[in-house]
Design a protein around this motif. Structure first.
Motif, PDB file in Angstrom:
ATOM      1  N   TRP A 109       0.850  -1.196   0.000  1.00 54.37           N
ATOM      2  CA  TRP A 109       0.000   0.000   0.000  1.00 54.37           C
ATOM      3  C   TRP A 109       0.884   1.243   0.000  1.00 54.37           C
ATOM      4  N   ALA A 110       0.468   2.267  -0.729  1.00 54.80           N
ATOM      5  CA  ALA A 110       1.243   3.501  -0.763  1.00 54.80           C
ATOM      6  C   ALA A 110       0.287   4.659  -1.019  1.00 54.80           C
ATOM      7  N   LYS A 111       0.813   5.840  -0.861  1.00 47.76           N
ATOM      8  CA  LYS A 111      -0.011   7.041  -1.028  1.00 47.76           C
ATOM      9  C   LYS A 111      -0.645   7.053  -2.417  1.00 47.76           C
ATOM     10  N   ASN A 112      -1.939   7.312  -2.426  1.00 39.99           N
ATOM     11  CA  ASN A 112      -2.709   7.427  -3.668  1.00 39.99           C
ATOM     12  C   ASN A 112      -2.877   6.118  -4.448  1.00 39.99           C
ATOM     13  N   MET A 113      -2.571   5.000  -3.808  1.00 41.56           N
ATOM     14  CA  MET A 113      -2.830   3.742  -4.497  1.00 41.56           C
ATOM     15  C   MET A 113      -4.326   3.426  -4.371  1.00 41.56           C
ATOM     16  N   ARG A 114      -4.924   3.060  -5.511  1.00 41.59           N
ATOM     17  CA  ARG A 114      -6.356   2.802  -5.492  1.00 41.59           C
ATOM     18  C   ARG A 114      -6.697   1.534  -4.711  1.00 41.59           C
ATOM     19  N   VAL A 115      -7.837   1.629  -4.053  1.00 40.76           N
ATOM     20  CA  VAL A 115      -8.379   0.465  -3.352  1.00 40.76           C
ATOM     21  C   VAL A 115      -9.300  -0.233  -4.343  1.00 40.76           C
ATOM     22  N   VAL A 116      -8.937  -1.466  -4.741  1.00 41.71           N
ATOM     23  CA  VAL A 116      -9.751  -2.143  -5.758  1.00 41.71           C
ATOM     24  C   VAL A 116     -10.381  -3.406  -5.176  1.00 41.71           C
ATOM     25  N   ARG A 117     -11.420  -3.847  -5.866  1.00 44.16           N
ATOM     26  CA  ARG A 117     -12.099  -5.050  -5.383  1.00 44.16           C
ATOM     27  C   ARG A 117     -11.207  -6.273  -5.549  1.00 44.16           C
ATOM     28  N   ASP A 118     -11.245  -7.143  -4.557  1.00 44.82           N
ATOM     29  CA  ASP A 118     -10.539  -8.406  -4.609  1.00 44.82           C
ATOM     30  C   ASP A 118     -11.070  -9.206  -5.803  1.00 44.82           C
ATOM     31  N   VAL A 119     -10.294 -10.095  -6.339  1.00 42.09           N
ATOM     32  CA  VAL A 119     -10.623 -10.996  -7.443  1.00 42.09           C
ATOM     33  C   VAL A 119     -10.729 -10.263  -8.782  1.00 42.09           C
ATOM     34  N   VAL A 120     -11.606  -9.199  -8.850  1.00 43.18           N
ATOM     35  CA  VAL A 120     -11.817  -8.568 -10.154  1.00 43.18           C
ATOM     36  C   VAL A 120     -10.923  -7.356 -10.393  1.00 43.18           C
ATOM     37  N   GLY A 121     -10.488  -6.678  -9.324  1.00 42.41           N
ATOM     38  CA  GLY A 121      -9.549  -5.579  -9.483  1.00 42.41           C
ATOM     39  C   GLY A 121     -10.140  -4.263  -9.950  1.00 42.41           C
ATOM     40  N   THR A 122     -11.476  -4.096  -9.825  1.00 33.88           N
ATOM     41  CA  THR A 122     -12.082  -2.835 -10.270  1.00 33.88           C
ATOM     42  C   THR A 122     -12.027  -1.789  -9.163  1.00 33.88           C
ATOM     43  N   PRO A 123     -11.767  -0.524  -9.536  1.00 31.44           N
ATOM     44  CA  PRO A 123     -11.727   0.538  -8.510  1.00 31.44           C
ATOM     45  C   PRO A 123     -13.127   0.813  -7.943  1.00 31.44           C
ATOM     46  N   ILE A 124     -13.157   1.480  -6.801  1.00 28.85           N
ATOM     47  CA  ILE A 124     -14.414   1.631  -6.073  1.00 28.85           C
ATOM     48  C   ILE A 124     -14.673   3.113  -5.811  1.00 28.85           C
ATOM     49  N   ARG A 125     -15.902   3.547  -6.123  1.00 26.22           N
ATOM     50  CA  ARG A 125     -16.330   4.893  -5.727  1.00 26.22           C
ATOM     51  C   ARG A 125     -17.157   4.760  -4.458  1.00 26.22           C
TER      52      ARG A 125
END
Lengths: 572, 364
Positions: free
Chosen positions: B181-197
């Protein structure tokens, strides 16, 4: 030591007359000239083994170990202990196309594509369960009957080493398939190791070849599982057997069965046939279990993924005990000088199992230190005749059982619709209170049984025949037990007389710890009757039957009835 | 023989020993018919074993294993047939041999005298003499220089074995203190890897998340091949960086630290239990409690992930959340403290102290 075979089935007597040179004879001579087998054979071929069902428990352990070796060798032909990532292309459709380790893929291959492969896997797993349970029950039998006493203390130590290594062998084994369940177990093991103060992180990094999970742990566990531990187990099993042969098996007291002899069947042919036959039965039962009882269906869990876990993750049953301790342990952690001390992990899964094992291993030495009994024992003791020892082991069993239940606290909560918090709080108390209660109940129970033995010796057994006297009183007819049974009951030490010299009071007049423990050990033991008591009781019985009483007729009449009952009872 | 060379236990029998019980002949000993019957039984059992072995081979050849194979009462027919026939082949031999022993072999119990486990005194003194002679001839007692240097040289031979173990693995260093994890790294869904709003989550929703780098992308763009995490390193990083997102009513959040690191009531915590490292997965929707299925440690996500039940000794580490210019959830930094189970070198502080240090370092 010849046996009267005059009436033994004729098919069985011809060997005794074979004295002309045969091919077998020539082969035996060839071997003897090189190996000197006759000297060993003379001593051991007709070695006597006493018979009792409880002596079979160790045999189950031995033979299931053999089943493990045989099925294990077959499994190694197909299993690939590698964590290299592969895409599964085997015949199980639900996982096809999924990335997994080669280890898991080959475990699936064994289960679905190798004919008989699933059978071997299931037999191997069932045999492991059988191996460890048989060792434990065998150990209980040995302890409850005092078979761990001199000269067999070292064999007890070997036995407890076998149990420890068998358990580790089981853990390394079920960690190999690298499915989600086994990976979760390895994950927890990594947590256990890191909880060891000071060196834990380093041990973890060395064992896993870096951080969890890495790619080294499966091949390393594999080496430990198929080479290191089985090698040591084999050596220890051999030593266990050799000592058994050297000491000769213990036996129960009975007519003609004394401390100085051993009565039973000769190794050749009866014992060899029964024990050898029992190997086939153990193997056969394991095969039937492997056929119809599914165990560890690794394909249902999917490959290990460090971000996933299944609810109700449970280790194999023999690991349930430390796992239970881990579950009910309060979350104690100390933080000082920039370090973290995880008592909540270190105590239940590292310290407690180690200390428990050491206590169990040193039981024979602790006991003989307390009792001062340094004599050789070859006759087994009935559990009731060592109330403190029996109580201690039952307490240990309850202790184990409470932790084991704790290992399934989530399952209990779900199945019985109970609160997991309540179960946990209850077990936190029960692991301490349960053993104490069990100890006192067991000890008093043993003492009551000793009293009952004396009752039976002096006044006979209850026939169930109720007599009404002329004046209207009721009494039950008692009849003496058989000579053989009475003899067997009376073969035991009289109180602490068998013990060694006491230390005597210290300079300040107080007892030493050892003397205090010895007093407690023998406290309230009911001694067997004296010669005078037995004579008096017999005289009283004879007197009653001869008819000095008002109700003499009634008793004599009842006596006839009782005779009839005795006939019905068969031998006593 | 002295006392110490007899079996010492005396169990002081109170009644006279009635002696060995009389031997009774079995029906097979006296009745030739019974004897022949027993013989036939044993032979039949062995014969049945052969039949089972043949059936085993037949099943092996004819039945198909695995998913496409035949079924028998819901179990794979191949496994059941192979197991039952193999079991029968062994069981019938075992039962036959034991039947043979019980019915036809001599059943007279024999007596063997025991001897004490110890050797005789003569043997002992002879052994001691031999040992002394051997030691004397070696001169080991007279030549301490040789003895001591031998002990020393053999003793230090442990060193190669121990030294060799050094390359079992790298030293821990600070690996356990950091994740990807690092600054500004997107949090994405497990398995599918899509970003989250934030709007993707409703109150009460729990989402398993990973740092975007696990999927080899950065802001949706593929990473250069050198920066993609692969193989066992990927497993290691996943094992540490697994995260859970939970959206709750912002008013339900109890601690200031948790509120400051949340976005619209969405909080992110390490999914790795602080007890022994199982991935925590059971969410109690109404209470914001997260329960670990392995040993039932329960954490309160509204209150800095503090332990409210179970054996865990420490709160769950929280990941500071923010939103990037495209409106997706991102991390504001790596986890401010080590995730996962304890290790001895770990510095453990309260969430507030961790937050204070974090704000000083990042200036946020």
């Amino acid at each position: 030591m010849s046996v009267d075979t005059s009436k033994v089935a004729t098919s069985n007597t011809s060997a005794a007359t074979a004295n002309k040179p045969t091919k077998v004879g020539a082969a035996a001579e060839w071997a003897d000239e090189r190996l000197g087998l006759a000297a060993m054979g003379k001593k051991n071929l007709r070695k006597i083994f006493p018979d009792h069902w409880s002596f079979m428990l160790g045999e189950i352990a031995l033979w299931s170990f053999v089943v493990l070796l045989v099925t294990g060798v077959f499994l190694t032909l197909w299993f690939r202990p590698s964590m290299a990532e592969v895409t599964y292309q085997g015949s199980y459709p639900n996982l096809r196309g999924i990335s997994m380790s080669e280890a898991y893929s080959s475990a699936l291959n064994i289960s679905f594509d190798v004919r008989g492969g699933l059978l071997l896997r299931q037999m191997h797993h069932w045999a492991a369960m059988l191996f460890i349970s048989a060792m434990m029950i065998h150990m209980l039998r040995v302890f409850f009957t005092g078979a761990h006493r001199k000269p067999r203390e070292l064999n007890w130590v070997i036995g407890s080493l076998l149990l420890l290594l068998g358990t580790l062998e089981g853990f390394t084994g079920y960690s190999l398939p690298d499915d989600l369940l086994s990976g979760t177990g390895v994950r927890a093991a990594d947590g256990f190791i890191q909880a060891i103060p000071i060196v834990g992180t380093y041990i973890g990094f060395f064992l896993f070849g870096g951080e969890f999970p890495g790619d080294a742990i499966i091949p390393r566990l594999y080496t430990i599982h198929v080479l290191l531990i089985p090698g040591i187990l084999l050596g220890l099993v051999a030593a266990h057997m050799l000592l058994l042969v050297y000491h000769k098996h213990t036996q129960w007291a009975g007519p003609g069965r004394k401390e100085t002899n051993v009565v039973g069947y000769p190794m050749l042919p009866v014992y060899a046939a029964k024990a050898g036959g029992f190997f086939f039965i153990t193997f056969g039962v394991t095969a039937v279990m492997g056929a119809i009882l599914s165990i560890n269906p690794v394909w249902k869990f999917g490959p290990y993924d460090p971000t996933k876990v299944t609810a109700g993750s449970q280790p194999d049953w023999y690991m349930g005990w430390p796992d239970g301790a881990l579950r009910i342990m309060p979350g104690w952690e100390s933080h000082f000088w920039g370090s973290t001390w995880s008592w909540n992990i270190f105590i239940p899964v590292i310290l407690m199992p180690m200390v428990s094992w050491m206590v169990v291993t040193s039981f024979p030495f602790l006991e003989s230190w307390i009792t001062g009994d340094k004599r050789e024992h070859h006759l087994l003791q009935r559990p009731r005749n060592a109330p403190t020892r029996t109580g201690v082991m039952v307490a240990a069993m309850v202790w184990y059982a409470m932790f084991w239940l704790a290992g399934g606290n989530d399952i209990i909560a779900i199945k019985l619709h109970m609160s997991i918090n309540q179960i946990t709080y209850f077990l936190r108390a029960a692991v301490f209170l349960g053993p104490v209660i069990a100890f006192f109940i067991t000890r008093r129970w043993c003492i009551a049984l000793q009293r009952h033995d004396n009752e039976v010796l002096l006044h006979g057994y209850e026939t169930g025949v109720i007599m009404r006297s002329a004046v209207g009183g009721y009494s039950e007819i008692h009849l003496p037990i058989s000579e053989e049974k009475a003899y067997a009951i009376t073969v035991r030490d009289r109180g602490p007389e068998g013990a060694g010299e006491a230390d005597g009071p210290k300079a300040n007049g107080k007892l030493t710890l050892r003397d205090k423990l010895r007093t407690l050990y023998y406290e309230d033991d009911v001694e067997k009757p004296t010669v005078e008591e037995i004579e008096a009781a017999h005289a009283h019985a004879a007197h009653a039957v001869e008819g000095g009483h008002d109700d003499a007729h009634a008793i004599e009449g009842g006596h006839d009835d009782a005779r009839a009952i005795e006939g019905g009872h068969g031998e006593h | 023989m002295s006392d110490s060379h007899e079996i010492q236990a005396h169990t002081d029998a109170l009644l006279p020993d009635p002696g060995h019980p009389e031997h009774h002949w079995r029906p097979t000993d006296v009745d030739p018919k019974a004897e022949r019957r027993a013989e036939r039984q044993v032979a039949t059992l062995f014969g049945l074993s052969v039949v089972c072995t043949i059936l085993f081979v037949v099943s092996y050849v004819t039945l198909q294993t695995g998913i496409g194979g035949q079924e028998f009462i819901g179990l794979g027919a191949s496994n059941v047939a192979l197991g039952l026939t193999l079991g029968g082949a062994f069981l019938f031999i075992g039962i036959g041999v034991i039947q043979w022993a019980r019915k036809l072999m001599a059943d007279v119990e024999l007596v063997e005298e025991r001897h004490p486990a110890s050797s005789s005194l003569e043997d002992r003194s002879a052994t001691v003499a031999a040992l002394q002679a051997g030691l004397e001839e070696s001169g080991i007692a007279r030549r301490p220089l040789i003895r001591n240097t031998l002990v020393l040289s053999v003793g230090v031979l442990v060193a190669p074995a121990v030294v060799m173990l050094r390359d079992l693995g790298p030293l821990p260093g600070d690996k356990l203190r950091h994740t990807v994890w690092a600054k500004n790294m997107r949090v994405v869904r497990d398995v599918v890897g899509t970003p989250i709003r934030p709007a993707d989550l409703e109150i009460g929703d729990l989402v398993n998340a990973e740092p975007e780098i696990i999927f080899g992308t950065d802001k949706g763009q593929p990473l250069p091949s050198g920066e993609v995490i692969e193989g066992s390193d990927l497993q290691v990083q996943k094992a540490k960086s697994a995260t859970v997102l939970l959206r709750m009513d912002p008013d339900d959040i109890v601690s200031d630290v948790t509120r400051n690191w949340s976005v619209n009531g969405i909080v992110a915590y390490s999914k790795i239990c602080t007890h022994v490292g199982c991935p925590i997965s059971l969410n109690e929707r109404t209470t914001h409690h997260l329960l670990c299925p392995c040993h039932q440690s329960t954490f309160d996500l509204a209150d800095s992930g503090k332990v409210i039940f179970g054996p865990a000794g420490r709160h769950l580490p929280q990941l500071p959340l923010g939103i990037d210019d495209e409106g997706f959830l991102v991390a504001l930094s790596d986890y401010p403290e080590p995730v996962g189970p304890s290790f001895w070198e770990r510095e453990t502080k309260s969430p507030q102290a961790i937050y204070d240090e974090w704000s000083k370092e990042t200036g946020q």
